[in-house]
Design a protein around this motif. Structure first.
Motif, PDB file in Angstrom:
ATOM      1  N   PHE A 124       0.868  -1.208  -0.139  1.00 17.64           N
ATOM      2  CA  PHE A 124      -0.076   0.185   0.038  1.00 17.64           C
ATOM      3  C   PHE A 124       0.892   1.267   0.138  1.00 17.64           C
ATOM      4  O   PHE A 124       0.536   2.164  -0.676  1.00 17.64           O
ATOM      5  N   ILE A 125       2.012   1.270   0.858  1.00 24.50           N
ATOM      6  CA  ILE A 125       2.762   2.374   0.793  1.00 24.50           C
ATOM      7  C   ILE A 125       3.517   2.608  -0.567  1.00 24.50           C
ATOM      8  O   ILE A 125       3.382   3.620  -0.842  1.00 24.50           O
ATOM      9  N   ILE A 126       3.975   1.512  -1.326  1.00 26.15           N
ATOM     10  CA  ILE A 126       4.350   1.655  -2.504  1.00 26.15           C
ATOM     11  C   ILE A 126       3.461   2.199  -3.659  1.00 26.15           C
ATOM     12  O   ILE A 126       3.565   2.913  -4.629  1.00 26.15           O
ATOM     13  N   SER A 127       2.246   1.654  -3.425  1.00 25.85           N
ATOM     14  CA  SER A 127       1.179   1.778  -4.292  1.00 25.85           C
ATOM     15  C   SER A 127       0.730   3.317  -4.519  1.00 25.85           C
ATOM     16  O   SER A 127       0.522   3.947  -5.241  1.00 25.85           O
ATOM     17  N   PHE A 128       0.547   3.843  -3.152  1.00 27.12           N
ATOM     18  CA  PHE A 128       0.317   5.352  -3.082  1.00 27.12           C
ATOM     19  C   PHE A 128       1.561   6.230  -3.493  1.00 27.12           C
ATOM     20  O   PHE A 128       1.204   7.077  -4.474  1.00 27.12           O
ATOM     21  N   ALA A 129       2.601   5.731  -3.353  1.00 24.08           N
ATOM     22  CA  ALA A 129       3.474   6.490  -4.003  1.00 24.08           C
ATOM     23  C   ALA A 129       3.750   6.420  -5.456  1.00 24.08           C
ATOM     24  O   ALA A 129       3.832   7.500  -6.008  1.00 24.08           O
ATOM     25  N   LEU A 130       3.291   5.265  -6.000  1.00 24.56           N
ATOM     26  CA  LEU A 130       3.402   5.107  -7.476  1.00 24.56           C
ATOM     27  C   LEU A 130       2.136   5.859  -7.946  1.00 24.56           C
ATOM     28  O   LEU A 130       2.263   6.246  -9.079  1.00 24.56           O
ATOM     29  N   SER A 131       1.355   5.638  -7.243  1.00 28.86           N
ATOM     30  CA  SER A 131      -0.011   6.158  -7.823  1.00 28.86           C
ATOM     31  C   SER A 131       0.163   7.687  -7.928  1.00 28.86           C
ATOM     32  O   SER A 131      -0.330   8.587  -9.074  1.00 28.86           O
ATOM     33  N   TRP A 132       0.782   8.584  -7.090  1.00 24.00           N
ATOM     34  CA  TRP A 132       1.161   9.890  -7.166  1.00 24.00           C
ATOM     35  C   TRP A 132       2.071  10.247  -8.171  1.00 24.00           C
ATOM     36  O   TRP A 132       1.565  10.994  -8.969  1.00 24.00           O
ATOM     37  N   PHE A 133       2.895   9.254  -8.466  1.00 24.14           N
ATOM     38  CA  PHE A 133       3.887   9.550  -9.365  1.00 24.14           C
ATOM     39  C   PHE A 133       3.298   9.446 -10.731  1.00 24.14           C
ATOM     40  O   PHE A 133       3.622   9.992 -11.707  1.00 24.14           O
ATOM     41  N   TRP A 134       2.383   8.272 -10.775  1.00 27.44           N
ATOM     42  CA  TRP A 134       1.647   8.175 -12.195  1.00 27.44           C
ATOM     43  C   TRP A 134       0.715   9.407 -12.658  1.00 27.44           C
ATOM     44  O   TRP A 134       0.714   9.787 -13.859  1.00 27.44           O
ATOM     45  N   SER A 135       0.064   9.960 -11.744  1.00 29.07           N
ATOM     46  CA  SER A 135      -0.592  11.137 -11.936  1.00 29.07           C
ATOM     47  C   SER A 135       0.177  12.395 -12.530  1.00 29.07           C
ATOM     48  O   SER A 135      -0.426  13.028 -12.964  1.00 29.07           O
ATOM     49  N   ARG A 136       1.397  12.482 -11.865  1.00 25.71           N
ATOM     50  CA  ARG A 136       2.290  13.448 -12.314  1.00 25.71           C
ATOM     51  C   ARG A 136       2.876  13.103 -13.850  1.00 25.71           C
ATOM     52  O   ARG A 136       3.346  14.025 -14.403  1.00 25.71           O
ATOM     53  N   PHE A 137       3.118  12.007 -13.949  1.00 27.92           N
ATOM     54  CA  PHE A 137       3.952  11.443 -15.019  1.00 27.92           C
ATOM     55  C   PHE A 137       3.364  11.018 -16.363  1.00 27.92           C
ATOM     56  O   PHE A 137       3.794  10.897 -17.338  1.00 27.92           O
ATOM     57  N   LYS A 138       2.114  10.555 -16.083  1.00 27.47           N
ATOM     58  CA  LYS A 138       1.344   9.617 -17.088  1.00 27.47           C
ATOM     59  C   LYS A 138       0.994  10.579 -18.661  1.00 27.47           C
ATOM     60  O   LYS A 138       1.034   9.790 -19.587  1.00 27.47           O
ATOM     61  N   GLY A 139       1.182  11.780 -18.388  1.00 25.01           N
ATOM     62  CA  GLY A 139       1.017  12.422 -19.641  1.00 25.01           C
ATOM     63  C   GLY A 139       2.298  12.411 -20.790  1.00 25.01           C
ATOM     64  O   GLY A 139       2.090  12.518 -21.860  1.00 25.01           O
ATOM     65  N   VAL A 140       3.471  11.979 -19.899  1.00 26.88           N
ATOM     66  CA  VAL A 140       4.508  11.700 -20.711  1.00 26.88           C
ATOM     67  C   VAL A 140       4.589  10.695 -21.485  1.00 26.88           C
ATOM     68  O   VAL A 140       5.178  10.336 -22.701  1.00 26.88           O
ATOM     69  N   LEU A 141       4.059   9.455 -20.991  1.00 26.56           N
ATOM     70  CA  LEU A 141       4.003   8.122 -21.387  1.00 26.56           C
ATOM     71  C   LEU A 141       3.105   8.216 -22.750  1.00 26.56           C
ATOM     72  O   LEU A 141       2.051   8.648 -22.824  1.00 26.56           O
ATOM     73  N   ARG A 142       3.429   7.395 -23.749  1.00 26.31           N
ATOM     74  CA  ARG A 142       2.853   7.273 -25.218  1.00 26.31           C
ATOM     75  C   ARG A 142       2.555   5.767 -25.370  1.00 26.31           C
ATOM     76  O   ARG A 142       3.506   4.821 -25.000  1.00 26.31           O
ATOM     77  N   GLY A 143       1.679   5.494 -26.377  1.00 23.95           N
ATOM     78  CA  GLY A 143       1.653   4.253 -26.492  1.00 23.95           C
ATOM     79  C   GLY A 143       0.287   3.540 -26.094  1.00 23.95           C
ATOM     80  O   GLY A 143      -0.455   4.015 -25.529  1.00 23.95           O
ATOM     81  N   SER A 144       0.285   2.134 -26.275  1.00 24.67           N
ATOM     82  CA  SER A 144      -1.003   1.534 -25.935  1.00 24.67           C
ATOM     83  C   SER A 144      -0.955   1.237 -24.221  1.00 24.67           C
ATOM     84  O   SER A 144      -0.024   1.555 -23.750  1.00 24.67           O
ATOM     85  N   PHE A 145      -2.012   0.787 -24.042  1.00 19.01           N
ATOM     86  CA  PHE A 145      -2.356   0.246 -22.349  1.00 19.01           C
ATOM     87  C   PHE A 145      -1.281  -0.308 -21.889  1.00 19.01           C
ATOM     88  O   PHE A 145      -0.340  -0.238 -20.872  1.00 19.01           O
ATOM     89  N   ILE A 146      -0.638  -1.587 -22.429  1.00 20.98           N
ATOM     90  CA  ILE A 146       0.448  -2.107 -22.307  1.00 20.98           C
ATOM     91  C   ILE A 146       1.714  -1.742 -22.167  1.00 20.98           C
ATOM     92  O   ILE A 146       2.514  -1.775 -21.279  1.00 20.98           O
ATOM     93  N   THR A 147       1.886  -0.843 -23.249  1.00 24.65           N
ATOM     94  CA  THR A 147       3.276  -0.146 -23.398  1.00 24.65           C
ATOM     95  C   THR A 147       3.595   0.987 -22.138  1.00 24.65           C
ATOM     96  O   THR A 147       4.505   0.838 -21.581  1.00 24.65           O
ATOM     97  N   ARG A 148       2.289   1.668 -21.963  1.00 24.53           N
ATOM     98  CA  ARG A 148       2.422   2.629 -20.990  1.00 24.53           C
ATOM     99  C   ARG A 148       2.806   1.988 -19.542  1.00 24.53           C
ATOM    100  O   ARG A 148       3.638   2.424 -18.654  1.00 24.53           O
TER     101      ARG A 148
END
Length: 135
Positions: free
Chosen positions: A57-81
């Motif tokens: 849960f600790i890692i998932s909260f940290a990664l979820s926050w990171f994802w919300s900040r970084f997801k716009g940079v990732l391109r490609g399909s569901f699997i690729t991202r």
């Protein structure tokens, strides 16, 4: 903020289940590796079991926050991202820490490698969960 929390909780549950499953797989299929955890360097007191269960849960909260900040940079399909997110996490956060632990503690390279692979899998799975719950 709601998407970050919900995504983190979903990912945390998935990672907890996979973490416990991975623990049993290690014991069943790699008993020589599991024996290393009986070294005095590892404290397996029952009072600390909850800390082990909170880690996903600790890692998932940290990664979820990171994802919300970084997801716009990732391109490609569901699997690729999802895969790219997991690789970025593993290379930026996990690899340097595993390097440090291996250089400072009396643990085997095999044990460090399994920790790195676990973190990579956690990052990949979290990335895929976040891609579905918070695209």
């Amino acid at each position: 903020m709601k998407k970050i929390i919900i995504s983190a909780l979903v990912a945390g549950i998935v990672l907890l289940v996979l973490s416990i499953l991975g623990l049993y797989i290690t014991i069943w299929f790699f008993p020589g590796l599991a024996i290393q955890y009986f070294d005095p360097a590892f404290d397996m007191q029952s009072s600390k079991v909850m800390i082990y269960c909170l880690h996903p849960f600790i890692i998932s909260f940290a990664l979820s926050w990171f994802w919300s900040r970084f997801k716009g940079v990732l391109r490609g399909s569901f699997i690729t991202r999802g895969i790219e997110f997991g690789l970025i996490y593993a290379l930026i956060a996990t690899f340097p820490m595993m390097w440090l632990i291996y250089s400072a503690m009396n643990v085997s390279l095999l044990l460090i490698t399994t920790w790195f692979v676990l973190a990579l899998i956690q990052g990949l799975i979290a990335g895929l969960v976040f891609e579905k719950t918070n695209p």
